[in-house]
Design a protein around this motif. Structure first.
Motif, PDB file in Angstrom:
ATOM      1  N   LYS A  23      51.618  -6.015 -12.927  1.00  0.00           N
ATOM      2  CA  LYS A  23      52.628  -6.965 -13.417  1.00  0.00           C
ATOM      3  C   LYS A  23      52.289  -8.387 -12.991  1.00  0.00           C
ATOM      4  CE  LYS A  23      56.903  -4.424 -13.974  1.00  0.00           C
ATOM      5  NZ  LYS A  23      58.285  -4.303 -13.519  1.00  0.00           N
ATOM      6  N   LYS A  24      51.936  -8.531 -11.748  1.00  0.00           N
ATOM      7  CA  LYS A  24      51.630  -9.863 -11.233  1.00  0.00           C
ATOM      8  C   LYS A  24      50.382 -10.430 -11.920  1.00  0.00           C
ATOM      9  CE  LYS A  24      52.261 -12.493  -7.271  1.00  0.00           C
ATOM     10  NZ  LYS A  24      53.420 -12.690  -6.482  1.00  0.00           N
ATOM     11  N   LEU A  25      49.373  -9.593 -12.121  1.00  0.00           N
ATOM     12  CA  LEU A  25      48.154 -10.052 -12.789  1.00  0.00           C
ATOM     13  C   LEU A  25      48.424 -10.410 -14.249  1.00  0.00           C
ATOM     14  CD1 LEU A  25      45.460  -7.632 -11.347  1.00  0.00           C
ATOM     15  CD2 LEU A  25      45.784 -10.038 -10.825  1.00  0.00           C
ATOM     16  N   ARG A  26      49.283  -9.638 -14.912  1.00  0.00           N
ATOM     17  CA  ARG A  26      49.618  -9.910 -16.306  1.00  0.00           C
ATOM     18  C   ARG A  26      50.352 -11.246 -16.425  1.00  0.00           C
ATOM     19  NH1 ARG A  26      53.032  -5.580 -18.006  1.00  0.00           N
ATOM     20  NH2 ARG A  26      51.222  -4.298 -17.569  1.00  0.00           N
ATOM     21  N   SER A  27      51.302 -11.482 -15.537  1.00  0.00           N
ATOM     22  CA  SER A  27      52.032 -12.754 -15.590  1.00  0.00           C
ATOM     23  C   SER A  27      51.115 -13.924 -15.223  1.00  0.00           C
ATOM     24  CB  SER A  27      53.247 -12.721 -14.671  1.00  0.00           C
ATOM     25  OG  SER A  27      52.845 -12.651 -13.320  1.00  0.00           O
ATOM     26  N   LEU A  28      50.202 -13.695 -14.298  1.00  0.00           N
ATOM     27  CA  LEU A  28      49.243 -14.738 -13.929  1.00  0.00           C
ATOM     28  C   LEU A  28      48.336 -15.080 -15.111  1.00  0.00           C
ATOM     29  CD1 LEU A  28      48.114 -16.459 -11.562  1.00  0.00           C
ATOM     30  CD2 LEU A  28      46.508 -14.605 -11.161  1.00  0.00           C
ATOM     31  N   GLY A  29      47.901 -14.060 -15.838  1.00  0.00           N
ATOM     32  CA  GLY A  29      47.071 -14.289 -17.029  1.00  0.00           C
ATOM     33  C   GLY A  29      47.831 -15.029 -18.112  1.00  0.00           C
ATOM     34  N   GLY A  30      49.098 -14.674 -18.301  1.00  0.00           N
ATOM     35  CA  GLY A  30      49.926 -15.367 -19.292  1.00  0.00           C
ATOM     36  C   GLY A  30      50.146 -16.826 -18.927  1.00  0.00           C
ATOM     37  N   ASP A  31      50.396 -17.070 -17.649  1.00  0.00           N
ATOM     38  CA  ASP A  31      50.584 -18.449 -17.191  1.00  0.00           C
ATOM     39  C   ASP A  31      49.309 -19.271 -17.377  1.00  0.00           C
ATOM     40  OD1 ASP A  31      53.154 -17.807 -16.481  1.00  0.00           O
ATOM     41  OD2 ASP A  31      52.701 -17.562 -14.336  1.00  0.00           O
ATOM     42  N   LEU A  32      48.191 -18.661 -17.072  1.00  0.00           N
ATOM     43  CA  LEU A  32      46.919 -19.357 -17.230  1.00  0.00           C
ATOM     44  C   LEU A  32      46.643 -19.660 -18.707  1.00  0.00           C
ATOM     45  CD1 LEU A  32      44.348 -20.396 -15.837  1.00  0.00           C
ATOM     46  CD2 LEU A  32      43.353 -18.144 -16.195  1.00  0.00           C
TER      47      LEU A  32
END
Length: 87
Positions: A23-32
């Motif tokens: 979840k954290k990696l997915r949100s980080l990718g979306g933010d990037l």
């Protein structure tokens, strides 16, 4: 020889997923991704405003052409007098 192989990259990726979670990696990718889109949009908007400013600053002149008869009928004396008057 000091290079990173595919297996080493997979192990590093697995450790990162275990530490942060998907979840954290997915949100980080979306933010990037949204940050990159915003940056590209800002660059594109800036280029458009620069192009608009350049086109508005140009002067608008009408192009005039002389017919062949007018070009041939001018005397050199008359032409030099017109040049002096324009100065």
């Amino acid at each position: 020889m000091g290079g990173i192989s595919i297996w080493q990259l997979l192990i590093i990726a697995l450790i990162i997923v275990l530490l942060f979670g998907t979840k954290k990696l997915r949100s980080l990718g979306g933010d990037l991704g949204s940050a990159v889109k915003g940056f590209k949009k800002a660059i594109g908007d800036e280029e458009l405003t620069v192009k608009k400013d350049n086109t508005e600053a140009d002067a608008d002149f009408e192009q005039k052409t002389l017919s062949k008869e007018e070009q041939q009928s001018e005397d050199p004396v008359q032409k030099s007098q017109k040049d002096k008057e324009q100065v």
